[in-house]
Design an enzyme around this catalytic site. Structure first.
Site, short mmCIF file in Angstrom:
data_model
loop_
_atom_site.label_atom_id
_atom_site.label_comp_id
_atom_site.label_asym_id
_atom_site.label_seq_id
_atom_site.Cartn_x
_atom_site.Cartn_y
_atom_site.Cartn_z
CB ALA A 11 -0.51 28.98 -42.82
N GLY A 12 2.68 27.97 -43.47
CA GLY A 12 3.44 27.28 -44.51
C GLY A 12 4.02 25.96 -44.06
NE ARG A 16 12.02 27.77 -50.37
CZ ARG A 16 12.14 29.09 -50.40
NH1 ARG A 16 13.24 29.65 -50.91
NH2 ARG A 16 11.19 29.87 -49.92
CE LYS A 23 8.81 28.37 -43.43
NZ LYS A 23 9.00 29.27 -44.59
CB THR A 79 1.54 37.27 -46.82
OG1 THR A 79 1.69 38.13 -47.96
CG2 THR A 79 2.76 36.36 -46.74
CE LYS A 351 16.26 4.63 -12.88
NZ LYS A 351 15.51 3.66 -12.04
CE1 TYR A 387 13.79 -4.26 -14.59
CE2 TYR A 387 15.67 -4.80 -15.96
CZ TYR A 387 14.30 -4.68 -15.80
OH TYR A 387 13.45 -4.97 -16.85
NE ARG A 440 36.12 -10.39 2.11
CZ ARG A 440 36.67 -9.23 2.38
NH1 ARG A 440 36.35 -8.17 1.68
NH2 ARG A 440 37.56 -9.11 3.35
#
Length: 459
Positions: A11-12, A16, A23, A79, A351, A387, A440
């Site tokens: 629950a804390g 710190r 946490k 606690t 990808k 794309y 080309r």
């Protein structure tokens, strides 16, 4: 065997840590601390697991999922108060309840079972896990009587100078007679430096009532390490990493330098695989046997077959077959599939593509939204142009096709089986099987024309 329950205190907020992340959600070796505790409990034999939540309750609930029932502690008053929140679910039941901290991620299921078995075999009303530290500052001290039995547990802030010299500390893991635990929780007071209701005071009440209370000293101090700040987080990470690496080495994996190899808690690696320094393996990655990985490679949530070599590359959320060669300096992006004996060489990016068996893209190539058949050769500098600025399009290349260097395949386009694309071509239309595609401009040489451009400078 008695019915067994587990309560995890989570629950804390963890001020710190100086973090917006609560946490118990900070990660150790790629997994939130609370998950480490829950997963270890899951390997032991418990009828039900409860997690007491407070700060970040919804985020912690999401992390815990269906593996435990979360109970809200609206006010964090200590606690003992936290455990009392489970009285509706557990109060009055027979059995054994173990209480653990969600910010102590190194506890193992073997130690959990050992503590509960120790209490039950000795017909004790409670058992406390302890450890001996050279520097116990900050930890609650275990005070024993002259006979060596447990007399009390005193918090560091409330300890006298003499008590602070005691090196045996409370590891924060308790096993209780469940019915007796909930009978005594309501009798715990808050006359202490913090004005909180401490769970260790239940031990004091048991001792005062001449109940049988035991202390089990663990030989593995690292299991007792709690995390309250970033320094302790790094220490816990180091302990966990050493444990994970040791497990893999015991199972036949070679780690050239374990101190610079970072393996997730949930990865699996086959025997005779060699991992070189600087390698990071994350998530649920599976690596087969006889592979060579690294140096300086990152693999995230991938499945890799046996005999594959990955050298100085990044792989994400993809499937890699057997005897594949990847790298150096390749990037396999998510949702790619690379079949047996394929080669993805240096500075190649893949990808969301499927590469057939024995196909090769040896260098300087981009394969995006592409499907390559077997035995395809992709020339240096080839690009699948997938794309158009708004949409992604697919490229299909048939078995045995040969794509010359510096070709652009403008999707959507299909290259047939055995087709040949001449170097330097920009392909905008599909190519039939066994056809030669040349796209080309014809070369024109203008003699002496370079002199007119006047691009040269005098030194």
């Amino acid at each position: 065997m008695s019915t067994r329950y587990a309560i995890v205190l989570a629950a804390g907020k963890g001020t710190r840590m100086k973090s917006e992340l609560y946490k118990v959600l900070h990660q150790i070796c790629g997994k939130p601390m609370i998950r480490h505790v829950i997963d270890e409990i899951g390997q032991a034999q418990f009828s039900k697991t409860f997690v007491v939540v407070g700060h970040g309750a919804e985020d912690v609930r999401s992390c815990v999922g269906e593996d435990a029932e979360c109970i809200l502690q609206k006010e964090q008053l200590g606690t003992a108060h936290a455990v009392l929140q489970a009285s509706r679910q557990l109060g009055g039941l027979d059995g054994t309840t173990i209480v653990l901290c969600g910010d102590a991620p190194l506890i193992t299921h073997e130690t959990i079972e050992k503590l509960v078995d120790f209490q039950e075999r000795q017909h004790a009303d409670a058992a406390v896990l302890t450890a001996t530290l050279d520097n116990p500052a900050g930890y609650g001290r275990v005070i024993r009587s002259e006979s060596g039995s447990l007399a009390k547990i005193v918090e560091d802030k409330d300890a006298t100078a003499e008590e602070k010299r005691v090196r045996e500390i409370n590891a924060g893991v308790y096993s209780f007679n469940n019915r007796l635990l909930f009978e005594l929780l309501g009798k715990v007071g808050n006359d202490n430096a913090q004005g909180e209701y401490y769970l260790p005071d239940v031990i004091a009440l048991l001792v005062k009532a001449s109940r049988k209370v035991l202390a089990l000293k663990t030989e593995h101090f690292e299991e007792t390490v709690g995390v309250n700040n970033r320094i302790q987080l790094a220490a816990a990470e180091k302990y966990m990493r050493a444990r994970i690496n040791r497990k893999h080495m015991e199972q036949g994996v070679t780690l050239i330098d374990p101190d610079t190899t970072y393996l997730s808690a949930d990865c699996s690696i086959g025997s005779d695989t060699v991992i070189y320094p600087g390698t990071v393996v994350k998530g649920h990655t599976q690596i087969g046997s006889g592979c060579t990985v690294g140096p300086h490679t990152e693999i995230i949530d991938c499945e890799i077959g046996s005999g594959t070599q990955v050298d100085q590359s990044v792989l994400e959320d993809s499937w890699i077959g057997n005897d594949v060669q990847i790298g150096p300096f390749a990037h396999i992006r998510p949702l790619s599939k690379i079949h047996n004996e394929a080669k993805i060489g240096n500075f190649v990016e893949v990808k969301k593509s499927e590469i057939g068996s024995r196909s090769k893209a040896s260098h300087l190539t981009y394969l995006g939204d592409a499907t390559l058949g077997e035995d395809v050769n992709m020339g240096c500098g080839t690009i699948t142009v997938n794309y158009d600025g708004k949409n992604k399009f697919a490229t299909k290349i048939g078995n045995g096709a040969f794509i010359g260097c510096n070709a652009n395949l403008v999707a959507p386009v299909t290259i047939g089986d055995g087709a040949f694309v001449a170097a330097g071509s920009t392909i905008t239309e599909s190519v039939n099987a066994d056809a030669l595609a040349i796209a080309r401009s014809r070369q024109t040489n203008k003699e002496k024309y370079a002199l007119k451009l006047n691009y040269r400078t005098n030194n």
